[in-house]
Design an enzyme around this catalytic site. Sequence first.
Site, PDB file in Angstrom:
ATOM      1  N   PRO A  24      33.204  49.667  42.426  1.00  0.00           N
ATOM      2  CA  PRO A  24      33.448  48.700  43.507  1.00  0.00           C
ATOM      3  C   PRO A  24      34.079  47.381  43.075  1.00  0.00           C
ATOM      4  CG  PRO A  24      31.105  48.819  42.990  1.00  0.00           C
ATOM      5  CD  PRO A  24      31.761  49.895  42.200  1.00  0.00           C
TER       6      PRO A  24
ATOM      7  N   TYR B 161      44.876  43.154  44.085  1.00  0.00           N
ATOM      8  CA  TYR B 161      43.687  42.885  44.908  1.00  0.00           C
ATOM      9  C   TYR B 161      44.018  42.949  46.398  1.00  0.00           C
ATOM     10  CZ  TYR B 161      39.096  40.977  45.988  1.00  0.00           C
ATOM     11  OH  TYR B 161      37.809  40.811  46.461  1.00  0.00           O
TER      12      TYR B 161
ATOM     13  N   LYS C 250      38.296  48.541  46.451  1.00  0.00           N
ATOM     14  CA  LYS C 250      39.392  49.400  46.918  1.00  0.00           C
ATOM     15  C   LYS C 250      38.955  50.605  47.751  1.00  0.00           C
ATOM     16  CE  LYS C 250      42.943  47.338  45.359  1.00  0.00           C
ATOM     17  NZ  LYS C 250      42.710  46.238  46.296  1.00  0.00           N
TER      18      LYS C 250
HETATM   19  C1  PHB Z   1      31.017  43.546  49.263  1.00  0.00           C
HETATM   20  O1  PHB Z   1      30.176  44.441  49.439  1.00  0.00           O
HETATM   21  O2  PHB Z   1      31.072  42.560  50.002  1.00  0.00           O
HETATM   22  C2  PHB Z   1      31.950  43.652  48.113  1.00  0.00           C
HETATM   23  C3  PHB Z   1      31.835  44.708  47.215  1.00  0.00           C
HETATM   24  C4  PHB Z   1      32.709  44.794  46.135  1.00  0.00           C
HETATM   25  C5  PHB Z   1      33.679  43.820  45.957  1.00  0.00           C
HETATM   26  C6  PHB Z   1      33.798  42.774  46.849  1.00  0.00           C
HETATM   27  C7  PHB Z   1      32.928  42.680  47.926  1.00  0.00           C
HETATM   28  O3  PHB Z   1      34.521  43.898  44.880  1.00  0.00           O
END
Ligand code: PHB
Length: 392
Positions: free
Chosen positions: A292, A384, A296
């Site tokens: 995570p 990103y 993505k």
């Molecule tokens: C989120 O769950 O808000 C989240 C998860 C992974 C990320 C960014 C945000 O890289």
Amino acid sequence: MRTQVGIIGAGPAGLLLSHLLHLKGIDSVVIESRTREEIESTIRAGVLEQGTMDLLQDVGLGNRMVAEGALHQGFELTFEGERHRIDLTDLTGHAITVYAQHEVIKDLVAARVAAGGKLVFGVSNTSLHDVESTKPSIRYEKDDDTCEIHCDFVIGCDGSQGPSRSAIPEAVRKDHQRLYPFGWFGILVEAPPSSDELIYARHDRGFALISTRSPTVQRMYFQCDPRDSVENWSDDRIWSELHARLDQADGWRVTEGRIFQKNIVGMRSFVSNVMQHGRLFLAGDSAHIVPPTGAKGMNLAVNDVKILAEGLDSFYKNGTEDKLNAYTATALQRIWRAEHFSWWMTSMLHRFADATPFDQQLQVSELRYVTSSRAGATALAENYVGMVGLSH
Ligand code: PHB
């Protein structure tokens, strides 16, 4: 039951595909093993790339996302006691929206229900048949009845554990996988935001992330042992770990609140380099998993079904299968870009138990490069926000 496209799985991939097909006048049925309440409340990630935001708006699903999601034009990276901002909009002209996946699911289910779309929840023992022929079918059980869907195509949107991927024979599959020796401990907190933007932190104790869900609910994560258990983590222990990894010398501190959910997720990268077998196509997590860190997962699912919807549209309009047959090659371009980016962010920001002091210095040097060089920062930022220039 007869339909044109049988879709297994009511996650973002399956539901969005059904919606896109409906807009093109193509009939589909979506089956799902969980209940509607479960899919609308399961906590997953929440970052929508620019291309995902644009698509949801183009297909009439953007209203709540715009009203309730948070548009972010940058994020922060912290390491070695330093804070740096990556200005996504200045570097790329684009932005991201933080909007939880289950909110996207609610919008999709509402749209399908409003259009009279066929969604079947709570099915079990799903199996795929004759996918190598032009008359495939899906069998499942529902309320003690055995049901069958006859269709032209089967689309497997049933995640990494669903039956679709295993319907492709071992001999033709090409799976690629990397496991990471850590997980993420995630919490949901009743509190105001600690920060206006997301914060990704590299710390000697391990990675941490500040994200958000709404003005009153925050999402935070910290790197942990994937075999650890949430029972080992009292609220006090969680806060002291987050403070240790995130608090800054300039006085900025994580804002505490009531923790109302705790979970641990493992981290892995996975790609099935075969995403089509006859009339079966895989989309979303059934074909690929990313850690995570790059945010993505849902965006890749959206991109897969966008390509599939175009391919199915040209099949039904012109009788041509070229686009469908190019699906794997087309989708894999963005998938491997996202796999690399997610692996890179993960490698740069996490603590690896076997890292030597040399390895640690390389991590810090790489972070200094992406936060001090415009070229380095742009490489990070364009990945990103989602490689808007990639054709798919
Ligand atoms: C989120 O769950 O808000 C989240 C998860 C992974 C990320 C960014 C945000 O890289």
